[in-house]
Scaffold this motif. Structure first.
Motif, short mmCIF file in Angstrom:
data_model
loop_
_atom_site.label_atom_id
_atom_site.label_comp_id
_atom_site.label_asym_id
_atom_site.label_seq_id
_atom_site.Cartn_x
_atom_site.Cartn_y
_atom_site.Cartn_z
N SER A 181 -5.34 1.48 -7.55
CA SER A 181 -5.21 2.15 -6.50
C SER A 181 -4.03 3.44 -6.62
O SER A 181 -4.66 4.64 -6.34
N ALA A 182 -3.21 3.31 -7.54
CA ALA A 182 -2.19 4.33 -7.69
C ALA A 182 -2.90 5.46 -8.66
O ALA A 182 -2.48 6.58 -8.67
N ALA A 183 -4.05 5.07 -9.41
CA ALA A 183 -4.78 6.27 -10.20
C ALA A 183 -5.68 6.92 -9.60
O ALA A 183 -5.96 8.19 -9.87
N GLN A 187 0.80 -1.23 0.03
CA GLN A 187 0.10 0.07 0.00
C GLN A 187 0.78 1.26 -0.09
O GLN A 187 0.47 2.26 -0.67
N ILE A 188 2.04 1.29 0.71
CA ILE A 188 2.72 2.47 0.90
C ILE A 188 3.58 2.74 -0.43
O ILE A 188 3.55 3.84 -0.98
N HIS A 189 3.75 1.76 -1.39
CA HIS A 189 4.44 1.95 -2.69
C HIS A 189 3.08 2.38 -3.65
O HIS A 189 3.47 3.30 -4.61
N ARG A 190 1.74 1.96 -3.44
CA ARG A 190 1.04 2.46 -4.34
C ARG A 190 0.52 4.06 -4.08
O ARG A 190 0.26 4.60 -4.82
N ASN A 219 -2.17 8.97 -10.33
CA ASN A 219 -1.25 9.04 -11.26
C ASN A 219 -1.77 8.25 -12.49
O ASN A 219 -2.11 6.81 -12.23
N PRO A 220 -2.32 8.87 -13.41
CA PRO A 220 -3.13 8.39 -14.69
C PRO A 220 -1.91 7.42 -15.69
O PRO A 220 -2.33 6.77 -16.62
N ASP A 221 -0.60 7.73 -15.36
CA ASP A 221 0.24 7.07 -16.67
C ASP A 221 0.99 5.83 -15.92
O ASP A 221 2.30 5.51 -15.75
#
Length: 356
Positions: free
Chosen positions: A210-212, A178-181, A234-236
């Protein structure tokens, strides 16, 4: 590269566990000491935009992340970068070559953790010197005109060189974290999530979703203070296939299934293949075979295959750390040698330019 910022002794913690704390300079201090010029800042932004265009299908070039498994010797790394810059210029109409500058290495148990941790290669773990050297080295690679990529392993270290990076990997062992996401959701450059060590892509798909999204999370600000970090999302992001315990996952059948899985989950089907690790059976000399197989799939019309990754150094193979080491040979995973790498890239350039 002779500047340095020293770690400062702070205190000894609970004597029962013998832990010692050494205070590092803040990321802001190091960035002030080793600033990025306006011209190089614009260059980094342009490279990020170019990679985004490839991910979005607006740029038809192939994205190739290539370089040593890990960097342990600045001199050989810069010699490699100079070679790569020359080839990058020659093939720029068909491929965007990005210098792989990995200064952190995940370890299954123990071992050398990378240039940022132990630049002396001797267990002294002078991380202040390691962070300084890593930033200096990446900055010199930028001055050669190359985009720079790395794997971000320790989120606290990311702030020391995030402004230099055009592409970032999140490794197979940390994609589930989760921390990296959360970290990826706040990065200003494209991020590739590797599939899990079992070879499945479900964890990486969860990570991309998750990152998006925006997040609020615990972190450290540029001055080194604990902080609440708010990220925009982050969409990329995209998927990096590296195979797994069950074998390779770059073959046509696997790529088709993974494409369908991404589409079903409404995740953009943007796939990079790591030609090393389980995809090459951990044999660095099999990387060209993987590369050419994936290239053929792309030439046959599979546009979801946006890029590839190669582990390559001046000379092939690997070696253990020791008092007498060969110049330009990896000290972590085995690498393809430069001559074979250049031949592979130039031949791919030729094939990509042929009429459809």
């Amino acid at each position: 590269m002779n500047s340095s910022v020293s770690a400062l002794p702070l205190s000894t913690l609970n004597p029962a566990n013998e832990a010692l704390t050494l205070r590092l300079p803040s990321s802001l201090q190091l960035k002030h000491q080793l600033p990025l010029s306006t011209a190089l800042s614009h260059q980094v932004d342009a490279h990020r935009q170019a990679i985004r265009a490839i991910l979005d299908g607006k740029d038809s070039r192939l994205l190739v992340i290539v370089g040593p498994c890990s960097i342990h010797d600045p001199k050989s790394a810069l010699e490699y970068a100079a070679n790569l810059a020359r080839v990058a210029h020659d093939v720029s109409d068909s491929m965007l070559l990005v210098m792989r500058a990995y200064v952190e290495k995940p370890r299954t148990t123990v071992g050398w953790k990378g240039l940022a941790y132990d630049p002396g290669l001797d267990g002294s773990d002078d991380m202040a010197a390691g962070l300084t050297l890593s930033r200096e080295l990446m900055r010199e690679m930028l001055q050669l005109g190359l985009p720079v990529a790395t794997e971000l392993l320790q989120p606290m270290a990311a702030n020391y060189f995030d402004d230099l990076l055009s592409w970032v990997a999140i490794g197979a062992r940390t994609t589930e974290s989760q921390i990296h996401r959360e970290m990826a959701s706040g990065l200003g450059m494209p991020v590739g999530f590797k599939n899990g060590t079992d070879g499945g892509v479900g964890i990486a798909c969860d990570a991309m979703r998750s990152a998006a999204h925006p997040h609020r999370h615990f972190g450290v600000d540029s001055q080194g203070h604990p902080a609440i970090i708010q990220t925009p999302g982050n969409p990329d992001t995209h998927l990096v296939l590296r195979g797994g315990h069950r074998g390779a996952n770059y073959d046509r059948q696997s790529i088709t299934q993974i494409h369908d899985d991404l589409t079903r989950l409404k995740i953009p089907a943007r796939i990079m293949v790591d030609c090393s690790h389980a995809n090459s059976g951990k044999d660095p000399l099999r990387q060209p075979q993987v590369f050419n197989d994936v290239l053929e799939q792309r030439l046959q019309g599979n546009r979801s295959l946006i890029g590839m990754m190669l582990e390559s150094h001046l000379f092939e193979g690997c070696q253990p750390l020791g008092p007498s080491m060969r110049y330009g040979v990896s000290v972590t995973d085995g690498c393809l040698g430069w001559e074979s790498t250049e031949q592979l890239l130039r031949e791919a350039h030729r094939r990509l330019r042929l009429p459809a």
